[in-house]
Motif scaffolding. Structure first.
Motif, PDB file in Angstrom:
ATOM      1  N   VAL A 252      -1.516   3.021 -46.106  1.00  0.00           N
ATOM      2  CA  VAL A 252      -0.334   3.848 -45.843  1.00  0.00           C
ATOM      3  C   VAL A 252       0.778   2.926 -45.386  1.00  0.00           C
ATOM      4  N   ARG A 253       1.937   3.095 -45.970  1.00  0.00           N
ATOM      5  CA  ARG A 253       3.045   2.201 -45.649  1.00  0.00           C
ATOM      6  C   ARG A 253       4.080   2.841 -44.730  1.00  0.00           C
ATOM      7  N   LYS A 254       3.784   4.032 -44.237  1.00  0.00           N
ATOM      8  CA  LYS A 254       4.688   4.722 -43.330  1.00  0.00           C
ATOM      9  C   LYS A 254       4.011   4.939 -41.986  1.00  0.00           C
ATOM     10  N   LYS A 255       4.806   4.961 -40.960  1.00  0.00           N
ATOM     11  CA  LYS A 255       4.296   5.232 -39.620  1.00  0.00           C
ATOM     12  C   LYS A 255       3.888   6.700 -39.528  1.00  0.00           C
TER      13      LYS A 255
ATOM     14  N   THR B 271       4.622  12.368 -46.799  1.00  0.00           N
ATOM     15  CA  THR B 271       4.749  11.542 -47.995  1.00  0.00           C
ATOM     16  C   THR B 271       5.703  12.203 -48.978  1.00  0.00           C
TER      17      THR B 271
ATOM     18  N   SER C 182       8.793  16.804 -49.814  1.00  0.00           N
ATOM     19  CA  SER C 182       7.874  16.158 -48.877  1.00  0.00           C
ATOM     20  C   SER C 182       6.560  16.913 -48.832  1.00  0.00           C
TER      21      SER C 182
ATOM     22  N   LYS D 125       3.447  10.419 -38.202  1.00  0.00           N
ATOM     23  CA  LYS D 125       4.229  11.273 -37.307  1.00  0.00           C
ATOM     24  C   LYS D 125       3.440  11.573 -36.042  1.00  0.00           C
TER      25      LYS D 125
ATOM     26  N   HIS E 169       3.072  17.127 -46.391  1.00  0.00           N
ATOM     27  CA  HIS E 169       2.493  16.761 -45.107  1.00  0.00           C
ATOM     28  C   HIS E 169       1.002  16.560 -45.302  1.00  0.00           C
TER      29      HIS E 169
ATOM     30  N   LEU F  81       0.870  12.403 -41.648  1.00  0.00           N
ATOM     31  CA  LEU F  81       1.872  11.596 -42.346  1.00  0.00           C
ATOM     32  C   LEU F  81       2.679  12.500 -43.272  1.00  0.00           C
TER      33      LEU F  81
END
Length: 94
Positions: free
Chosen positions: A16-19, A37, A44, A21, A46, A35
């Motif tokens: 996963v390249r996102k922090k 995406t 989006s 939530k 969830h 997350l």
């Protein structure tokens, strides 16, 4: 019993390249990640990933935002219109 907090209990790999939530404990040996995406249509999605021992991950997709609430025996997933509870099935009942 004494606990050594200087070494990790486990190491997990999730591409996963996102922090996230949100990240909460799910019981005593699993975690749940929330997350957001992007979708191909520009919206989006969830995602909730439930991860446990041995780097096993279970994905759950939601069309709306979620809130994770850590419980003693699992995790509660809240949306605007429902509440779900995820918890581990005891090995003796599998």
């Amino acid at each position: 019993s004494s606990h050594n907090l200087t070494r990790p209990l486990d190491v997990a790999t999730l591409d996963v390249r996102k922090k996230p939530k949100q990240m909460v404990w799910c019981g005593d040996d699993c975690i749940a990640l929330h997350l957001v995406t992007p979708t191909p249509s520009g919206g989006s999605q969830h995602m909730v990933f439930l991860g446990g021992p041995k780097n096993d991950w279970l994905p759950y997709a939601y069309d709306t935002s979620v809130c994770l609430v850590s419980e003693l025996d699992g995790v509660r997933i809240l949306t605007a219109d429902k509440s779900e509870m995820l918890h581990r099935v005891h090995p003796s009942t599998e």
